[in-house]
Design an enzyme around this catalytic site. Structure first.
Site, PDB file in Angstrom:
ATOM      1  N   ASP A 530       0.847  -1.194   0.000  1.00 53.03           N
ATOM      2  CA  ASP A 530       0.000   0.000   0.000  1.00 53.03           C
ATOM      3  C   ASP A 530       0.879   1.239   0.000  1.00 53.03           C
ATOM      4  O   ASP A 530       2.084   1.175   0.254  1.00 53.03           O
ATOM      5  CB  ASP A 530      -0.938  -0.022   1.218  1.00 53.03           C
ATOM      6  CG  ASP A 530      -0.179  -0.194   2.521  1.00 53.03           C
ATOM      7  OD1 ASP A 530       0.548   0.744   2.906  1.00 53.03           O
ATOM      8  OD2 ASP A 530      -0.285  -1.257   3.177  1.00 53.03           O
ATOM      9  N   GLU A 610      22.340 -21.382 -18.910  1.00 51.14           N
ATOM     10  CA  GLU A 610      21.498 -20.519 -18.062  1.00 51.14           C
ATOM     11  C   GLU A 610      22.291 -19.311 -17.571  1.00 51.14           C
ATOM     12  O   GLU A 610      21.789 -18.191 -17.522  1.00 51.14           O
ATOM     13  CB  GLU A 610      20.958 -21.307 -16.866  1.00 51.14           C
ATOM     14  CG  GLU A 610      19.829 -22.249 -17.231  1.00 51.14           C
ATOM     15  CD  GLU A 610      19.433 -23.175 -16.087  1.00 51.14           C
ATOM     16  OE1 GLU A 610      18.254 -23.535 -16.014  1.00 51.14           O
ATOM     17  OE2 GLU A 610      20.308 -23.553 -15.264  1.00 51.14           O
TER      18      GLU A 610
END
Ligand code: GLA
Length: 729
Positions: A530, A610
C-alpha cells in the site's frame, strides 16, 4: 491551483486537467459540487438538485423548505444521525450517549506547500498547495478539519481529516473516513483489487448496484485479500478513454472502502481506517490517514500514469526517488532455512560474475531459527551458521564485489524464543484466552514503546555490526487476539491503529538512522502492499508467488496504482516452487523486469547456458532500467481475457524509445495471427526494433500494430526494444 471565492463561498481545486469543487451553502453545509474534467467555473452549485422527496428529513433551519434534505444533497464530508441515511464519514458516541454528528462550516485557509501528518505517511515535496476547511458540530463542539493537498502537475488531490474534541468531556470515535466523495450519477463501475496469498490484486470490475458495496480488511494489515485502492469509472471506460476516479489510502492497517448507489441514482465513495474505536479526551485530536485521489478524463492508463508519477516523485523519499535499485539475489528459494556462511558465499560468488549486485540473506540467520516454529524475536546472529557474525560474513561478500542485505520480521515472536520466555505479555492476546497462531507465530504488541525499543535496539546492534545496504522487513500473519496489556479496557479498540503507528514510527527511525539503506517491505509477499508502506519502504515484494505466468496477472493488477519501481520481482527456479510450472529462463527474466529485478534461486546449480542467459538479462536490465522504472507503463493486453499473449510496454519521454514485453500462454496449433498495437510512441517518428535494419513508423506500430510472430512452445517471451531513428538516418 486552489481558488477560494469569498463571495460565492466556493473552493475550487484546479489541477492541469481536473476540477474539484465544494461550496458552503446558506446553512453552512459544505456541499460537494463537482469532481471531473477541468471546467472554468467558480460556482457549480447549479448542478446540485433539490427536490421534495418522501422520507427525506429537513434540517430545522430549513423551516418549510421540504426540498432541502441532507439525504439528497451531495456532501463533502457526510454526517450521521441527522438526516443523511447514506454512508457516513464520521461516527461518534457523545458523552450523553447520542451518536449524532452534524457538521457546519466555520472557516478555511489556503496556503502554499503541503500539509504534513504527524506519525503518518503523506505525499510531500515541491509544487503543492494546501486547503484546510474546518467544520464543527454545533451541539458537541467536535471539530473536523478537512485537509486537501493539490499537486497540479499530475492531477493529484490528497485528503486527510483531523477530528478535535473541543468539548469538555471525552467522546468516542467509531468511524473517521479519510475521504468522502459524492457523485451526482449512478451509472458507474467499481474496480477493486482482490485475491489472497500468492494471488494478490486481481482486478474485479462490477457495475455499482443499489445499496452499499465495498471491500476492506479486518486483519490489522491492508491485506492480500483486498487492496486499499479502488477505482470508480464510467461504464464504458477502458484503458484509453472514459472518466476514471482512483482512490488510494496511505495506510497499512485494516481499512474499509465502500460505495453506495442511493435511491436517486447518485453515488458516495468513502474510504478510511477500520475498525476504529478511539477515545478522544477534551483537547485531543485524531488524524485519519491520508487518501490520494486521481481523476483521469482519459481512461485507466491515464489514471495509472498519474499515480505512478506521483508515487515516484512525491511519495518515495530520498535517496531512492529515481535511483536505480540494485539487481539482487535472495537466498530464500535457494536454501530456505538450510544455509551457512559457506553456502551464502557460494551464492554470492556465483552471482557477482553474472552482474548481480547484492546478496540478501533471508530468514534463518538468527536465534534458533532453523524452521518457522522458533526464533522470531531473538535478533542475534546464529554463530553456528555464521561464525563471527556479520562482521565476518559481510566483508567476504563485499570482497566478491557484492553488497549485502538482510531479512527481518520485527513485529513477530515465536513462543519458542528467548524473547517470549522473558516477556510473554509482549505478544498480543487477552489474559486467560488461548491465542491463535499464524505460521506458528504470535504478534508483538507494537503499540508499546518498550517493545519497539527492545526490538529496535537488538536490530540496531546487528545493523551496526557490518555494512548492510538493504533490509527486507517482513510480516507474516494477520492480527488476532487484539488485546494489549498496556491499554485500559475502554481503549482496547485503539490497539490496531496504535499498532500501525508503532510500525511507522520504527520504520521512520530506521530511515533516520540508516538513510542510505534500501528497505523492501514484505508481508508473505504482497499482504501489505500500500502507499502507506511505500512512504517508508521504496519497494515491496509483490507476491510469494514467483511463477512467471501467475505473476503476469499479479503484476498487471498491481500496475493500476503502483509503479514498476516499487514492485519486487525475481527470477526463480523452474519447475516453480509454488505451482510446479515449467517456464523458460528467458520468460522468467522478462516478467521479473516488470519490477525491481533480481533472482531467488541457487545460481550455483545453473548450467553454463542458463548463466549466459542471466548475464544477458542483468545487462539488459541495467541498460534499460531508467526506461523500465521511470518510463510510462502501458498495459497492452489484459491477461484475464482469452488471448495468446500478455504484453506491456515501458515508453520513454517524447517517444524516443520503448521496451515492449510479450509472453504467450500455453501453446496451440494454428493460432490466429496477432498484431500488437503499441502505445506512447511518436506517430511521426520511425523506429528500429532490436537493432534491426527495417524501420517502422510510430503511426504504423500504434495504429496497425506490430505483427507478432507465431509462438512456438508454451510460455515463450519476446522483448522488443524500440529506438527512434534520427531523421538524417
Ligand atoms: C515470507 C516472505 C518470503 C520469505 C519468507 C521467509 O513468506 O514473503 O519472501 O522471506 O517469509 O520466512
Amino acid at each position: 491551483m486552489i481558488v477560494h471565492d469569498q463571495e460565492r463561498q466556493t473552493f475550487t481545486l484546479n489541477t492541469r486537467r481536473t476540477t474539484y469543487q465544494m461550496k458552503v451553502d446558506e446553512y453552512g453545509v459544505l456541499l460537494h459540487t463537482y469532481y471531473g474534467r477541468r471546467v472554468e467555473s467558480r460556482d457549480l452549485s447549479g448542478l446540485v438538485r433539490y427536490a421534495d422527496r418522501g422520507f427525506a428529513p429537513n434540517p430545522s433551519e430549513a423551516g418549510g423548505r421540504r426540498e432541502y434534505s441532507l439525504d439528497i444533497l451531495p456532501q463533502e464530508y457526510s454526517t450521521s444521525g441527522v438526516g443523511d441515511f447514506r454512508l457516513s464519514s464520521a461516527e461518534v458516541e457523545l458523552p450523553d450517549g447520542s451518536c449524532l454528528l452534524d457538521l457546519r462550516f466555520t472557516g478555511a485557509q489556503v496556503r502554499e506547500g503541503k500539509y504534513g501528518l504527524e506519525g503518518l505517511p503523506a505525499f510531500h515535496g515541491e509544487g503543492w498547495e494546501t486547503l484546510s476547511v474546518t467544520l464543527r458540530d454545533p451541539s458537541s463542539g467536535l471539530e473536523v478539519e478537512l485537509l486537501y493537498g493539490v499537486w497540479e502537475e499530475e492531477d493529484l488531490i490528497t485528503r486527510a481529516v483531523r477530528v478535535t474534541n473541543a468539548g469538555a468531556a471525552a467522546v468516542r470515535l467509531r468511524r473517521v473516513m479519510s475521504l468522502c466523495l459524492d457523485f451526482c450519477r449512478g451509472d458507474l463501475d467499481m474496480i477493486t483489487f482482490d485475491g489472497g496469498h500468492a494471488r494478490e490484486r486481481w482486478p474485479s470490475r462490477m457495475p455499482l448496484r443499489p445499496g452499499v458495496q465495498g471491500v476492506g480488511s479486518a486483519r490489522g494489515v491492508s491485506s492480500h485479500q483486498h487492496n486499499p485502492f479502488v477505482v470508480l469509472c464510467e461504464r464504458d471506460a477502458g484503458e484509453d478513454h472514459g472518466m476514471c476516479w482512483g482512490a488510494a489510502l496511505l495506510y497499512s492497517g485494516g481499512f474499509t472502502a465502500q460505495a453506495e448507489r442511493s435511491q436517486f441514482e447518485d453515488v458516495r465513495l468513502v474510504m478510511g481506517p477500520s475498525p476504529l474505536c478511539w477515545t478522544l479526551a477534551p483537547g485531543e485530536t485524531f488524524t485519519a490517514p491520508e487518501a490520494a485521489l486521481v481523476c483521469s478524463p482519459d481512461g485507466l492508463t491515464g489514471m495509472s500514469h498519474r499515480f505512478h508519477r506521483a508515487v515516484r516523485r512525491r511519495l518515495i523519499r530520498d535517496p531512492y526517488e529515481g535511483r536505480r535499485r540494485p539487481v539482487l539475489v535472495n537466498n530464500w528459494e535457494a536454501t530456505y532455512f538450510d544455509f551457512n556462511a559457506r553456502k551464502l558465499l557460494d551464492l554470492a560468488g556465483a552471482a557477482a560474475p553474472l552482474g548481480i549486485e547484492l546478496l540478501v540473506m533471508d530468514d534463518g540467520w538468527f536465534g534458533q531459527r532453523n524452521d518457522d516454529l522458533r526464533g522470531l524475536g531473538d535478533w542475534v546472529v546464529n554463530e553456528s551458521k555464521l561464525p563471527g557474525g556479520l562482521e565476518a560474513l559481510v566483508p567476504q561478500v563485499k570482497a566478491l564485489g557484492m553488497r549485502f542485505g538482510l531479512w527481518v520480521e520485527p513485529e513477530m515472536v515465536n513462543e519458542d524464543s528467548d524473547l517470549f520466555r522473558a516477556h510473554p505479555d509482549w505478544a498480543l492476546g487477552a489474559p486467560g484466552r488461548p491465542r491463535a497462531r499464524g505460521r506458528g507465530q504470535l504478534v508483538l504488541d507494537f503499540s508499546r514503546q518498550e517493545v519497539r525499543a527492545h526490538i529496535y535496539d537488538a536490530l540496531k546492534k546487528v545493523l551496526d555490526s557490518a555494512e548492510v545496504s538493504y533490509l527486507k522487513w517482513d510480516m507474516n500473519r494477520s492480527l488476532t487476539d487484539v488485546w494489549s496489556m498496556a491499554l485500559p479496557a475502554d481503549r482496547q479498540g485503539e490497539l490496531c491503529h496504535r499498532y500501525v503507528l508503532g510500525v511507522y514510527e520504527m520504520l521512520e527511525q530506521l530511515r533516520r538512522d540508516y538513510p542510505d539503506m534500501l528497505i523492501e517491505g514484505c508481508s508473505g509477499g504482497g499482504g501489505r502492499f500500500d502507499l502507506g508502506m511505500l512512504y517508508y519502504t521504496p519497494q515491496i515484494w509483490c507476491s510469494d508467488n514467483t511463477d512467471a505466468i501467475d505473476r503476469l496477472k499479479i503484476q498487471y493488477g498491481t500496475s493500476f496504482c503502483y509503479p514498476v519501481s516499487c514492485v519486487g520481482s525475481h527470477v526463480s527456479v523452474s519447475p516453480n516452487e509454488q505451482n510446479g510450472r515449467v517456464t523458460p529462463m528467458e520468460t522468467r527474466g522478462v516478467v521479473a523486469m516488470g519490477g525491481t529485478f533480481g533472482y531467488e534461486m541457487d545460481l550455483g546449480r545453473c548450467t553454463e547456458e542458463e548463466r549466459s542467459v542471466i548475464r544477458r538479462q542483468t545487462a539488459d536490465y541495467k541498460r534499460h532500467s531508467r526506461l523500465i522504472q521511470e518510463g510510462d507503463y502501458y498495459r497492452l493486453t489484459d491477461p484475464f481475457q482469452a488471448g495468446d499473449f500478455t504484453a506491456w510496454e515501458h515508453a520513454g519521454p517524447d517517444g524516443r524509445e520503448a521496451l515492449v514485453s510479450l509472453v504467450n500462454g500455453a501453446t496451440r496449433a494454428a493460432p490466429p495471427f496477432f498484431s500488437l498495437r503499441l502505445k506512447g510512441l511518436d506517430p511521426a517518428r520511425r523506429y528500429r526494433i532490436n537493432g534491426g535494419e527495417q524501420l517502422w513508423g510510430g503511426d504504423v506500430l500504434m495504429y496497425a500494430g506490430y505483427p507478432v510472430p507465431t509462438p512456438w512452445g508454451d510460455y515463450q517471451s519476446t522483448q522488443l526494444y524500440l529506438e527512434a531513428v534520427e531523421e538524417s538516418e
